[in-house]
Design an enzyme around this catalytic site. Sequence first.
Site, PDB file in Angstrom:
ATOM      1  N   ASP A  85       0.831  -1.201   0.000  1.00  0.00           N
ATOM      2  CA  ASP A  85       0.000   0.000   0.000  1.00  0.00           C
ATOM      3  C   ASP A  85       0.867   1.253   0.000  1.00  0.00           C
ATOM      4  OD1 ASP A  85      -2.279   1.868   0.892  1.00  0.00           O
ATOM      5  OD2 ASP A  85      -3.279  -0.074   0.901  1.00  0.00           O
ATOM      6  N   HIS A 117      -3.552   5.879   3.964  1.00  0.00           N
ATOM      7  CA  HIS A 117      -4.365   4.731   3.535  1.00  0.00           C
ATOM      8  C   HIS A 117      -3.809   3.420   4.085  1.00  0.00           C
ATOM      9  CE1 HIS A 117      -5.991   1.838   0.428  1.00  0.00           C
ATOM     10  NE2 HIS A 117      -7.080   2.529   0.700  1.00  0.00           N
ATOM     11  N   SER A 286     -11.356  -1.185   0.153  1.00  0.00           N
ATOM     12  CA  SER A 286     -10.031  -1.200   0.781  1.00  0.00           C
ATOM     13  C   SER A 286     -10.130  -1.692   2.215  1.00  0.00           C
ATOM     14  CB  SER A 286      -9.418   0.203   0.770  1.00  0.00           C
ATOM     15  OG  SER A 286      -9.048   0.593  -0.518  1.00  0.00           O
TER      16      SER A 286
END
Length: 414
Positions: A85, A117, A286
């Site tokens: 990520d 994120h 996600s």
Amino acid sequence: MTRGVGAGALVVPVLVAGMLAVPGSPASAAPAGSAAAAAVPSAAEPCEEGRTQWVTDTPPALNRFAAQRAWALTRGQGVTVAVVDSGVARNQHFPSGTVLDGRSFVGGSPRTDGRLHGTAVAGIIAARSLAPTSGVEGLAPRARILPVKVVPDESDREEGPDTDAGTLAAGIRWAADQGAKVVNVSLSTGRDDAALRSAVAHARSRGALVVASAGNTTTQAPVRAPRYPAAYPGVLGVAATDDADTVAKGSVPGSHVDVAAPGVQVLTTFGAWGDCYLGDESGSTSYATAYVSAAAALVAQRFPAEGPDRWAHRLEVTAARDRRDARDDAVGWGVVQPVEALTAVLDDAMAGPLLPGASPRPTEEAPNRTLAIPLVVDPRAADRRQVLWVAVGGTSALLGLALLRLARRRRRPA
């Protein structure tokens, strides 16, 4: 909010004008404020970069998953989960030794996260409890996180994609070679890339289960299936649902969807600044992917010898769904149920996906049967036989008389 940039681009969060925009979430983070910490009981407070705050709520998904029951069996101890990520920041939910050194494929440190994120994903998987200050905890709180940075901290959106399939492939391959048993990929691309396909196959051969998002879409920027790496063989593709187990409207449906998990209003780690609720009613695959990766880590600790295909099967065959014998393109085989996955005795007769290695189930055909029709006795059969013989006798007598008369006529002289 998500952004697809260029052909085959990966869906990643971005910073817009100093405000956080994450998949399925409004850009609710205000400009950086004070560094003072605050404890808040709900999602009402905005999350600000630079201001640490703690949320005392229990993440809703932990209640949905009956986490306390699952933790009586396993907490993911000794299982390494790679987070491929944007990096994992140094949040207090990750004390020393819980996040490994990792590697960046895009420059910078894997322990920084300009997009916030990867840190959110890592918190869903393995955040350590800070109770009573914070209620945030990961579903696999004793797993180790291996940060693999494939999304840069910053980028110029005019210059093309934030990362490409080749970089993602390199990250997945490297993670598997480091011994990760679960590889979380909360990213997706619409391009079937040879290097990415090869990396997924390599990870599987190394005993790692790749868990990937099904992708996010909006009416303004529609995304079409299939999405990769979710669509590759052996990868567990994940859709997002809300607190009613209904598929989130932003979740991309398709044949690449295998299971689903909560992805709406997710409470998790917020960069280096405590906790935050993320993901609006549109949902984020996600975050759903991170929950499935955490469930896979629990399964991997409890059944280490089964390997990635059977770990995935456990999560699929025990998932909650309307029909036990059918999947659909919205939620796959259904919403994962960690406790059931941890306690099921696998059997190739179980309704749902076929057990890895089992022979295909034969299609049963209706057998050909001879019907036994009972004989019905006619109660007047004797009378009918008597009448028949009388009729036959009468007819014979008449015929005999006719023949006799004909013979006499032939004997008379002309």
